[in-house]
Motif scaffolding. Sequence first.
Motif, short mmCIF file in Angstrom:
data_model
loop_
_atom_site.label_atom_id
_atom_site.label_comp_id
_atom_site.label_asym_id
_atom_site.label_seq_id
_atom_site.Cartn_x
_atom_site.Cartn_y
_atom_site.Cartn_z
N VAL A 460 0.85 -1.21 0.00
CA VAL A 460 0.00 0.00 0.00
C VAL A 460 0.88 1.25 0.00
N SER A 461 1.85 1.31 0.93
CA SER A 461 2.76 2.47 1.02
C SER A 461 3.76 2.46 -0.11
N TYR A 462 4.26 1.28 -0.47
CA TYR A 462 5.27 1.16 -1.52
C TYR A 462 4.74 1.72 -2.84
N ASN A 463 3.52 1.35 -3.21
CA ASN A 463 2.95 1.79 -4.49
C ASN A 463 2.83 3.32 -4.56
N GLN A 464 2.47 3.92 -3.42
CA GLN A 464 2.33 5.38 -3.38
C GLN A 464 3.67 6.06 -3.60
N ILE A 465 4.72 5.56 -2.94
CA ILE A 465 6.05 6.17 -3.05
C ILE A 465 6.61 5.97 -4.46
N TYR A 466 6.46 4.75 -5.01
CA TYR A 466 6.99 4.45 -6.34
C TYR A 466 6.32 5.31 -7.41
N ALA A 467 5.00 5.60 -7.22
CA ALA A 467 4.23 6.37 -8.21
C ALA A 467 4.70 7.82 -8.33
N LYS A 468 5.41 8.32 -7.31
CA LYS A 468 5.90 9.71 -7.37
C LYS A 468 6.96 9.90 -8.45
N GLY A 469 7.61 8.79 -8.86
CA GLY A 469 8.58 8.86 -9.96
C GLY A 469 9.96 9.36 -9.57
N LYS A 470 10.21 9.54 -8.28
CA LYS A 470 11.54 10.00 -7.84
C LYS A 470 12.43 8.81 -7.46
N ASN A 471 12.47 7.83 -8.34
CA ASN A 471 13.17 6.58 -8.03
C ASN A 471 14.62 6.61 -8.50
N ILE A 472 15.48 5.94 -7.77
CA ILE A 472 16.93 5.93 -8.06
C ILE A 472 17.18 4.98 -9.23
N PRO A 473 17.95 5.41 -10.23
CA PRO A 473 18.24 4.52 -11.36
C PRO A 473 19.00 3.27 -10.89
N GLY A 474 18.72 2.14 -11.54
CA GLY A 474 19.44 0.90 -11.22
C GLY A 474 18.57 -0.09 -10.44
N THR A 475 19.23 -1.11 -9.93
CA THR A 475 18.54 -2.21 -9.23
C THR A 475 19.04 -2.31 -7.79
N GLY A 476 18.12 -2.36 -6.86
CA GLY A 476 18.45 -2.55 -5.45
C GLY A 476 17.97 -3.91 -4.97
N LEU A 477 18.84 -4.63 -4.27
CA LEU A 477 18.48 -5.96 -3.74
C LEU A 477 18.22 -5.85 -2.23
N PHE A 478 17.19 -6.53 -1.77
CA PHE A 478 16.84 -6.55 -0.35
C PHE A 478 16.67 -8.01 0.09
N PHE A 479 17.47 -8.42 1.07
CA PHE A 479 17.38 -9.81 1.54
C PHE A 479 16.26 -9.95 2.56
N THR A 480 15.38 -10.92 2.31
CA THR A 480 14.27 -11.21 3.23
C THR A 480 14.29 -12.71 3.53
N ARG A 481 13.70 -13.08 4.67
CA ARG A 481 13.66 -14.49 5.03
C ARG A 481 12.70 -15.25 4.12
N GLU A 482 11.56 -14.63 3.83
CA GLU A 482 10.59 -15.19 2.90
C GLU A 482 9.85 -14.04 2.23
N THR A 483 9.45 -14.23 0.98
CA THR A 483 8.86 -13.14 0.18
C THR A 483 7.61 -12.51 0.80
N PRO A 484 6.64 -13.28 1.31
CA PRO A 484 5.41 -12.65 1.81
C PRO A 484 5.58 -11.84 3.09
N VAL A 485 6.77 -11.93 3.72
CA VAL A 485 7.00 -11.24 4.99
C VAL A 485 8.12 -10.22 4.80
#
Length: 606
Positions: A460-485
């Motif tokens: 919910v929050s992620y979609n709002q921030i991403y829609a602003k279009g002020k995103n950093i060029p490139g790919t960022g990786l985030f390590f999580t224990r499991e995808t749904p959490v």
Amino acid sequence: MKQTAAAPLWKDVVKSFGLVFGDIGTSPIYTLTVIFALTKPTYDNVMGILSLVFWTMTILVSAEYSWLAMKLSRKGEGGTIVLKEILVRLLKPGRTVAFVAFLSYLGVSLLLGDGVITPAISILSAVEGLELIPGLEQMPQAVLISIAAAIAVLLFVFQYKGTDRVASLFGPVMVLWFAALTLSGLASLLQRPELIQALNPAYALKFFQDNGFSSFFVLSEVILCATGGEALYADMGHLGRKPIVIAWYFAFCALAINYLGQGAFVLSHGGGKNILFSMIQHQAPVLYVPFLLLAVMATIIASQAMISGVFSVIYQGINTRIMPLLKVDYTSSHLKSQIYISSVNWCLLAAVIFIMLVFRRSENLAAAYGLAVTGTMTITGIMMVMIYRRTSMKWKVPFAVIVTAVDLVFFTACLNKIPHGGYWSIVLASIPFATIVVWTMGQRALYRALKPLDLDTFLVSYNQIYAKGKNIPGTGLFFTRETPVVPPYVVHSIIRSNIIYERNIFISMIRTDVPFGLKSALTSALGPGLDAFVIKAGYMEVVEIEKLLKANGIEEKVIFYGVEDIKTANPFWKFFATMKKQTPNFVQFHNLPAGKLQGVVTRVEM
């Protein structure tokens, strides 16, 4: 076709002698010496003890491991953790699963404690054979300990190079050792051929009748003949069941003949400082020094097998999340089992030398030996009974129960050793056991304290921030224990700090309950610019995350990972927090490029 198939089999049989049978193969150096130091070597006693030794190897090694345990495996792998994984699949969640987990933790801890005592008693007992060389009879014990310690230091110092290059020599050397045991035993037995009657279990029963309750405690020394038998099952994944079982037939015959030969020598010449070495000295004085050198080589190989086993068990523990992450080096490009764990190596060396200094002689060290082995065997027996009850092979349950009952008798007899040095087995096993308990409980408590978000709430929050279009060029990786959490550090980075890239990928690694196997899957469009990359790997699999990422077209600009700053007043959690600080985190463990790493600290109160 038959010839080409047979050649690799016999090659693996020879390898089995070096990889699997070093420990049990060197037990004739000290077993009967220790027993007859406590029991008068009369004809009836010798016959009774030889019968006990033969039937102990038959029941606890041939029946328990070669026949029953080795029929239970996951992808060809064996061991306590494998038994746990098989059982967990057969049980419903609840107290029984918790009991099985407890048994497996205890079994692993006893095996690791045994990893200290085995090199100490094996090397020290072989070095003590120097006392039978003419002119060296009065060699001070301090010198013998120094030589044994020097051999141990050399053995451990060269661990970082791996055993891949020299492992091919282990098998032939141990084949030569078993051949020497057979020939020396046969030469002595031919002088007293009537001792073959000791294979009749009636002599073992008669020994109990003649010696009463004291004979029960002799079992705590008789078990020395079966120490190392558990390696048949634990090392099954290296070579497979068939070559190990075939090799055991030969090893069993060699050991039985040698023990009978030692019994014949005792009846003719009495005991002595060391029965096996005295027998060789009497039979062929010219060959004594070469035999002694062969004995030292055999004990080094036995110790090497135990050290490699300890590395393997700890690696399994790390990947099944019951132990902290430790720095692991891979010493072979083609053998996945060839690993080196520096911190474990040096701790083992210190413990081995310490134990040598505490006990000083191999017969004293035998007082501490056996408790961990019988404990491991009993745990294996209990878990086998539980498994066979729930499978189509229910007809094996009575046999598994009988074997487990015998294990319990030996384990109870070994409890007598606790005041005489056996407590060191408990002390040594308690260190990994406490580590496992604190780590597993701490990880669960930390996970609850972190209060991760579910993916839908995060989006919910992620979609709002991403829609602003002020995103950093490139790919960022985030390590999580499991995808749904979604862990708190990701929320802090993306939602609170607005660190959001054009492409963001959640990476999670799931360790499966099989030893080997590697699968990866990229799921696109969890949200705008948000993907998931899931790696599924066996608990013995070496995973090169960077290679997997590149193979899936992922070129990251930065890699984020979480660092927990634990604040607590609870001494138990303080110990857990200390362990967390002293061990590498996930990204360090997997050698990800340091220049791209970005740790995000999250304060946690426990």
